[in-house]
Write a protein that holds these residues in place. Structure first.
Motif, short mmCIF file in Angstrom:
data_model
loop_
_atom_site.label_atom_id
_atom_site.label_comp_id
_atom_site.label_asym_id
_atom_site.label_seq_id
_atom_site.Cartn_x
_atom_site.Cartn_y
_atom_site.Cartn_z
N GLN A 1 11.23 -1.37 -9.74
CA GLN A 1 10.07 -0.50 -9.82
C GLN A 1 10.46 0.94 -9.50
O GLN A 1 11.36 1.21 -8.71
N PHE B 1 6.32 3.55 -6.78
CA PHE B 1 6.02 3.93 -5.41
C PHE B 1 7.17 4.75 -4.83
O PHE B 1 8.33 4.53 -5.18
N GLN B 2 6.84 5.65 -3.93
CA GLN B 2 7.86 6.46 -3.28
C GLN B 2 8.79 5.60 -2.43
O GLN B 2 10.00 5.84 -2.39
N ASP B 3 8.23 4.59 -1.80
CA ASP B 3 9.06 3.68 -0.99
C ASP B 3 9.94 2.83 -1.88
O ASP B 3 9.61 2.55 -3.04
N MET C 1 -4.11 2.52 -6.29
CA MET C 1 -2.73 2.15 -5.95
C MET C 1 -2.30 2.67 -4.58
O MET C 1 -1.15 2.52 -4.20
N ARG D 1 1.30 -5.10 -5.09
CA ARG D 1 1.81 -4.21 -4.05
C ARG D 1 0.69 -3.36 -3.45
O ARG D 1 0.57 -3.23 -2.22
N ALA D 2 -0.15 -2.78 -4.30
CA ALA D 2 -1.24 -1.94 -3.82
C ALA D 2 -2.24 -2.75 -3.00
O ALA D 2 -2.77 -2.27 -1.99
N LEU E 1 -0.97 -3.12 0.62
CA LEU E 1 -0.70 -1.95 1.46
C LEU E 1 -1.67 -1.94 2.63
O LEU E 1 -2.87 -2.16 2.46
N THR F 1 1.70 8.41 -2.16
CA THR F 1 2.57 7.22 -2.06
C THR F 1 3.27 6.91 -3.37
O THR F 1 4.09 6.00 -3.43
N LEU F 2 2.95 7.67 -4.43
CA LEU F 2 3.36 7.30 -5.78
C LEU F 2 4.26 8.33 -6.44
O LEU F 2 4.29 9.50 -6.05
N ALA G 1 2.53 -3.93 -9.45
CA ALA G 1 1.91 -2.77 -8.82
C ALA G 1 0.54 -3.13 -8.25
O ALA G 1 0.17 -2.65 -7.17
#
Length: 218
Positions: free
Chosen positions: A10, A13-15, A156, A193-194, A197, A161-162, A190
């Protein structure tokens, strides 16, 4: 194509997150072993991300289900082909659909998340005669226009965060365009994952679930 397995990554996401195992199957090859393998990766919270692809005639083409670590893309048989193959293939397709409904779609142990659950739940019922419970329309957490990129990013977890450009590219709205299996799987991932969170779980908890189980036979 009956069955394949690979890994995807993926960039939404920033992470950073580990690679996702992507398993693809024709719907007449769906069996209990395949679903056990996927469901065994779902976290105790029971969150499953969902995404769907549609043909030019707006009927379902593929459905992706995803946990945080594994995605399953089911390639659907075209209705015209199903009508022409009314014997063994049709029996296998109907058996696979029954398993999907019993073990995932109408299994109350799992909450199903997708960004446009209204469209997905309707297509399931009208195109395949299938129902769904515990279904979450993720865009309902946003006050922005449902068709906007902002609404999607809100659902998301928020723009900070994206990776905005990658989100926009993955969820482009090209009517009649059937995305590759990897993109469909990433959309479902996604959603999962969202949904998990920490700062989003309470918001999704407050959304009314969609339940089409009481609808009559098509």
């Amino acid at each position: 194509m009956v069955h394949s397995v690979r890994t995807i990554n993926q960039s939404l996401f920033q992470d950073s997150y580990p690679p996702i195992v992507l398993e693809t199957s024709a719907e007449d090859a769906v069996d209990a072993r395949l679903l056990r393998s996927f469901l065994g990766t779902v976290t105790p919270e029971g969150a499953i991300g969902v995404s769907a692809a549609f043909r030019d005639d707006c009927q379902l083409s593929s459905i992706a289900f995803s946990s945080l670590s594994r995605a399953l893309v089911v390639k659907l048989v075209h209705p015209n082909l199903l009508r022409r193959n009314a014997s063994e293939k049709q029996t296998k397709v109907l058996r696979g659909r029954k398993l999907l409904q019993e073990q995932i779609l109408c299994n109350a142990s799992y909450q199903k998340y997708t960004f446009r659950m209204d469209r997905f739940a309707t297509a399931l019922y009208l195109d395949m005669g299938l129902r769904i419970v515990g279904a979450v329309d993720m865009l309902s957490v946003s006050t922005a226009d449902r068709r906007s990129l902002q609404a999607l990013m809100n659902a998301m977890g928020g723009e900070l965060t994206l990776q905005k450009g990658n989100v926009k590219a993955l969820f482009r709205d090209n009517e009649g365009f059937i995305p590759p299996d990897s993109e469909l799987a990433l959309q479902a991932w996604a959603a999962c994952r969202a949904a998990t969170l920490q700062h989003m779980t309470t918001r999704f908890h407050g959304i009314s679930r969609i339940d089409t189980n009481a609808l009559p036979e098509v």
